[in-house]
Design an enzyme around this catalytic site. Structure first.
Site, PDB file in Angstrom:
ATOM      1  CG  HIS B 273      -1.983   1.385   1.482  1.00  0.00           C
ATOM      2  ND1 HIS B 273      -3.052   1.126   1.097  1.00  0.00           N
ATOM      3  CD2 HIS B 273      -1.775   2.616   1.836  1.00  0.00           C
ATOM      4  CE1 HIS B 273      -3.746   2.285   1.260  1.00  0.00           C
ATOM      5  NE2 HIS B 273      -2.654   3.117   1.773  1.00  0.00           N
ATOM      6  CD  GLU B 274       1.655   3.787   3.751  1.00  0.00           C
ATOM      7  OE1 GLU B 274       1.734   4.514   3.145  1.00  0.00           O
ATOM      8  OE2 GLU B 274       0.576   3.163   4.236  1.00  0.00           O
ATOM      9  CG  HIS B 277       0.321   6.144  -0.638  1.00  0.00           C
ATOM     10  ND1 HIS B 277      -0.668   6.874  -1.029  1.00  0.00           N
ATOM     11  CD2 HIS B 277      -0.228   5.498   0.480  1.00  0.00           C
ATOM     12  CE1 HIS B 277      -1.770   6.715  -0.385  1.00  0.00           C
ATOM     13  NE2 HIS B 277      -1.784   5.825   0.635  1.00  0.00           N
ATOM     14  CD  GLU B 303      -5.911   5.270   0.387  1.00  0.00           C
ATOM     15  OE1 GLU B 303      -4.834   6.291   0.818  1.00  0.00           O
ATOM     16  OE2 GLU B 303      -6.048   4.285   1.438  1.00  0.00           O
TER      17      GLU B 303
END
Lengths: 508, 508
Positions: B273-274, B277, B303
Site C-alpha cells: 500500500h505505502e 503511494h 489513495e
C-alpha cells in the site's frame, strides 16, 4: 541514565535579555534542524536525493544567516553592554558570546560570504579529485585561495595582526598560536624518545589476529559499552555512517560509527570516542540549550572528553577487567588464540602510520604537530602552497619518523584544509593534553576511581566531568576552564606522564 | 529504475512567474524539511527528545507560514491573474493553486490559526487519553470545539453555505458532499448483499496458521517486492515505524511499515500500500517539484494509487504465481501446511471487524461510509457530539453489520477527528473506487496485463499510471483526471465489479 525531559528555561533579569534569548532560541532551533539535515544526509539519504538536500540546506542556511544577522540583535545587545556591570557572570557570558556571533554574522560582507561558500564547495570537490588522482597540483590553486580567504577574513574581522590566532579562536576560544607552539614544542621533545623506545621494542601487538567479528554482534557489544559508560539512549541514538561522528545537541544526541569485520577495535574505539563527545553534549545544561551557557566551549574541550573516555578510560586494564569476559562471550571463536595480555596489548598497539586517523594515541600527536607547524607558516606567509608537499614530507620524516609514500597518503589525506579550516587541527592534540590533565585531577579527587571500572561502574567519573566541565557550557574559555578544574593552564606533562605510565610497562 | 538526478527547472514565460516560482521553491523546501522532521520523529526520535522536536517544528512552521503569507505573493499573483488568458494551461494551474494556497495562508486570522494549533494539540492528547480510558466524555468537549472551528474556518474562507464541502475540497479538490453521497449510496446498496454472501460462505481463510515469520526475512521479502513493483531505492527508503506511512517527495520518498511475526500479511500489504503511494510520489515531475505541477492532486487520487497496487495487483492470482515460490523459499516451514489455494484465500480473507484499519478491502468501505454519514451530520449541525457514540453504534450495526464492543473500538478508534480533519475519510473510499475504475481501463488498454504479473513484470502498468496519472501533478482536479483517463467521472460500478470478480469465485 535519567530520562530528562527537554525543558527550555531562560534568565529574565534584564529587559533586553529575554528578547535576545528568544531570538537566539529561534535561530538555534533552525541550527539544530540544519544539524539534523546533515546527520540524515550521512546516515539515511538515498543516493540520488543529494541535490534536493543541498537545496533544502541552502534555504535553511540562508534563513539561519538572516536570523543571526538581524539588526534588532544589535539593538538588544547595546543596552545590555551598557549595563555590563549590572549583569551577573552568566548573563555576561550570554551577551559576550552573542556579540561574538553577531559580529561574525554581520562583519563579513555578503560578497565575501558568498565567495567563501562557493570556494568551499569547489575546493572540496577539487580535493576529492586530487586525492583520487594523487595529484596535489590540481588542488593547489584552491588551497591558495583558501589561505588568502582566511587571511582576508581575519582582516575583515579586525584581526589582521595575527590571522592564524583568529582562526584558532574560532575553534578554541582564547587560545593562541604562541601558546600552542610552546605546548607542542615541549610535548614533541618528550614524546619523540618515548615513541622511539616503544616502536623499537621487541614486544609487538597481535592485532592481525582480530578477524571475522560479525557486525551485528559488534553493534550489540558497543551499544552496551556506550550505555554502561553513561550514554542516555532516551535522548540519543547510535547509527552507521561512512565516517564516525557525533551530532545533535543535549536533547537529541546522535552518534555514528562504521564497521569492518576484520578491524573490530577501530569500530569499538571510534564508538567510545564518539560516545565521549556524546556524554559531553548530554551533560550540557538542557535549560540553556539555545544560548552559550548550554553549548560546548570549543573543539579542544570537546576532544578532551572524547579522548578521555576513549583512551584514559577504555584502554585501561580495569576497563578490560570488566569488559573482556563480555567481549569473549560475544566473540568466543575469534578471541580463542589471544590471551588477556595479548588482547590488552592489541588495545594499546603502537605503530608508525602515515595516516592520521589510523594512528594510535602516542604517534597521533606528531601528526597534529606537523599540521600545526605547516598551517602556521602557510597563514603567516612563510610557506607557499607550492612548497607545501615537499615541506610536508620533510617535516613528516623529522617529526613522525616517516615520509608518506605519496601525497595521497600525505598532504592530501585530510579534508580540513579544503574547507579553509585552518586552526582546527591543534584542537585534537590540545584535547589529548587536556584529557590527561583532567584524568590525573580526577584520580587525585577520586583515588579509587579505577576500581569502579573493573566493576563496570563509570558514574562517579561521569558525575565528576558533569560537575567540572559539562555543566558550565561556554561559561569559561578553554584555558580558564582547565585552570579552574586542575589548578593550572594546559600542561603537556600530564599527557607525557600518562603515555609513559600506560605504554612503558607494556613495551619494555 | 533509473537513477534520476533531482533537477529543478521552472517555466519563465511571464515576468512575474519566475519570481513566484522562486518564492514557492523556497517555501516548498522549508515544507520538505518539515516533512523530514515529521518522518524522523516517527522513525528515529529518541523518546525524551520530543519537546525539542516540537520546538523545532514550531519554529519551522512559523517560517513556513510567513513565507506562504508573504504579501509580495499577492503582488506577483495579481498581474498573472490579469494576464490569465495569455497563460498556457500549465501556467494557469500553477497560478490557480498559488492563489488557493495564498488565500488559505492569509484569510484565516492569526488568532484563528493559533487557537486551532493549540486545540489540535490539546484534542490529540485528550483523544489518546480518552481512548486509553474508553471514556468518550473526556474527548467530547474537544471534538465539539473542532466541529465549531471547522464551521468557523469555512465561514472565514467565504464558504459558509457548505462548510463540509470546504473541508472535503481541502483533501480532494473539486469534490463535494453531494457527489460523494450519491456514490456512497450506490456503493452501499450493491456492496451489502455482496459482503453478506461472502461472510455467510462456508469457505473460510486459514489466516491463523500464518505464524512465526521472522522479521528480518519479512523485511527482505517486502523490500524485494517493492523494488519489483518499481520503487526506486536510489531516491527512496523503507523503514520501520509504529504506523505505516509514506512521506517525502519525488526526490526523496520514504516509506515505513511495521512488523508482527504472527501477522505477516498485514505488514506485507501495508508495505505494498505505502509502495503504491511512493510510486505516485516518485512519478510526479521532478522538474516541477516545488509547484502544483509536481504535486499530488489530492488524497483520493493518492489513495487510488496505493489501493490499486495493494488490491488489484497484489491480491491477484498472477501476482502470487510469481511471488508464491519466493515467499515459500523465504518461509518454508511457516507455509508447509498451506496449499497454494489456502495461501491465496488468506490473501483475500474477508471478516467483519469493528476496527477500520484491520478491515479487508470489502468491508473497509462500510467503515468509510459510516464516518462520512456521521461527519456530514456533525458539520451540518444535524447531529450533536453528545449523541455521536450512540449514533455511531446504531449506524455501525446498520452499515457494517456489528456494533463495536466499546467506544474505544468504535467512535474513539481513529485519530482524524481529534485534529479536525473532517472530510478526509471519504478519500479512502473514493480511492478504492478510482483504483477499480483505473484498473479496468488499464486492462482494456493493455489486455494481457495480468500475464506480466505472473512473470514478475510490473513496468507496463507503472508506465501506464505514470502517463495517465503521475505526470500530471495537480494539472486536473480529481473528477477531471478520472474522466480524462477513463472517459467518465468516478463510478462505483467498477469497484463493485472488481469485488465481485475477485471474491465471488473464491467464496461460493
Amino acid at each position: 541514565m535519567s530520562q530528562v525531559a527537554c525543558k527550555l528555561l531562560f534568565m529574565l533579569e534584564h529587559p533586553s535579555l529575554k528578547a535576545l534569548l528568544d531570538k537566539q532560541a529561534k535561530q538555534h532551533n533552525v541550527g539544530t534542524v540544519l544539524g539534523l539535515l546533515g546527520w540524515d544526509e550521512q546516515v539515511n539519504l538515498p543516493p540520488a536525493s543529494s541535490d534536493q538536500r543541498a537545496h533544502e540546506m541552502a534555504v535553511l542556511s540562508e534563513i539561519h544567516h538572516n536570523l543571526a544577522s538581524d539588526s534588532s540583535i544589535e539593538t538588544l545587545l547595546q543596552p545590555l553592554e551598557e549595563d555590563w556591570a549590572k549583569l551577573n557572570a552568566d548573563e555576561q557570558c550570554v551577551v559576550k558570546n552573542s556579540r561574538k556571533d553577531y559580529d561574525r554574522a554581520t562583519r563579513l560582507p555578503t560578497d565575501y560570504v558568498t565567495e567563501k561558500a562557493i570556494l568551499d564547495s569547489q575546493a572540496y570537490h577539487a580535493w576529492v579529485d586530487a586525492r583520487g588522482k594523487n595529484h596535489f597540483g590540481a588542488f593547489a590553486p584552491f588551497l591558495k585561495r583558501q589561505v588568502e580567504m582566511s587571511v582576508k577574513g581575519a582582516e575583515l574581522m579586525g584581526k589582521s595582526d595575527n590571522p592564524y590566532d583568529y582562526q584558532i579562536d574560532l575553534f578554541d576560544p582564547g587560545m593562541t598560536a604562541d601558546t600552542i607552539e610552546e605546548l607542542f614544542n615541549t610535548l614533541k621533545e618528550e614524546l619523540l624518545p618515548l615513541a622511539r623506545s616503544i616502536l623499537d621494542s621487541q614486544v609487538k601487538a597481535k592485532t592481525e589476529q582480530l578477524k571475522g567479528f560479525p557486525i551485528e554482534k559488534q553493534k550489540a557489544f558497543l551499544t552496551e559499552v556506550a550505555e554502561t559508560l553513561g550514554f542516555d539512549y532516551q535522548r540519543g541514538r547510535f547509527d552507521v555512517a561512512v565516517h564516525p561522528f557525533c551530532s545533535g545537541n543535549a536533547c537529541d544526541t546522535r552518534l555514528t560509527t562504521r564497521f569492518d569485520e576484520d578491524v573490530p577495535l577501530d569500530s569499538l574505539f571510534s564508538s567510545i570516542h564518539e560516545t565521549g563527545h556524546g556524554l559531553y553534549e548530554q551533560g550540557l545544561p538542557i535549560d540553556q540549550l539555545h544560548n552559550a551557557l548550554g553549548q560546548a566551549v570549543g573543539m579542544g574541550i570537546h576532544e578532551s572528553q572524547s579522548r578521555l573516555w576513549e583512551n584514559q578510560v577504555s584502554r585501561s586494564r580495569e576497563f578490560w577487567q570488566h569488559f573482556e569476559p563480555k567481549y569473549r562471550a560475544a566473540f568466543p571463536e575469534q578471541l580463542t588464540g589471544l590471551s588477556s595480555d595479548d588482547l590488552y596489548l592489541a588495545v594499546n598497539s603502537v605503530t608508525l602510520c602515515p595516516i592520521r586517523v589510523d594512528s594510535d594515541e602516542v604517534t597521533y600527536n606528531f601528526h597534529i604537530i606537523l599540521r600545526f607547524e605547516l598551517e602556521k607558516k602557510l597563514i603567516g606567509g612563510e610557506l607557499s602552497v607550492d612548497d607545501l608537499p615537499a615541506e610536508w614530507n620533510r617535516l613528516s620524516k623529522e617529526i613522525i619518523g616517516l615520509s608518506p609514500p605519496s601525497d595521497k597518503e600525505g598532504v592530501l589525506q585530510d579534508v580540513h584544509w579544503s574547507g579553509g579550516m585552518f586552526g582546527y587541527f591543534p584542537s585534537y592534540c590540545l584535547g589529548n593534553m587536556i584529557a590527561a590533565q583532567l584524568w590525573y585531577k580526577a584520580l587525585e579527587e577520586i583515588p579509587d576511581l579505577l576500581s569502579d571500572f573493573s566493576q563496570g561502574k563509570f558514574d562517579r567519573l561521569l558525575a565528576w566531568l558533569r560537575g567540572r566541565i559539562h555543566q558550565h557550557g561556554k561559561r569559561y574559555d578553554t584555558q580558564d576552564l582547565v585552570t579552574r578544574v586542575t589548578g593550572e593552564p594546559i600542561n603537556p606533562k600530564y599527557l607525557i606522564k600518562y603515555l609513559k605510565d600506560r605504554y612503558l610497562p607494556l613495551y619494555s
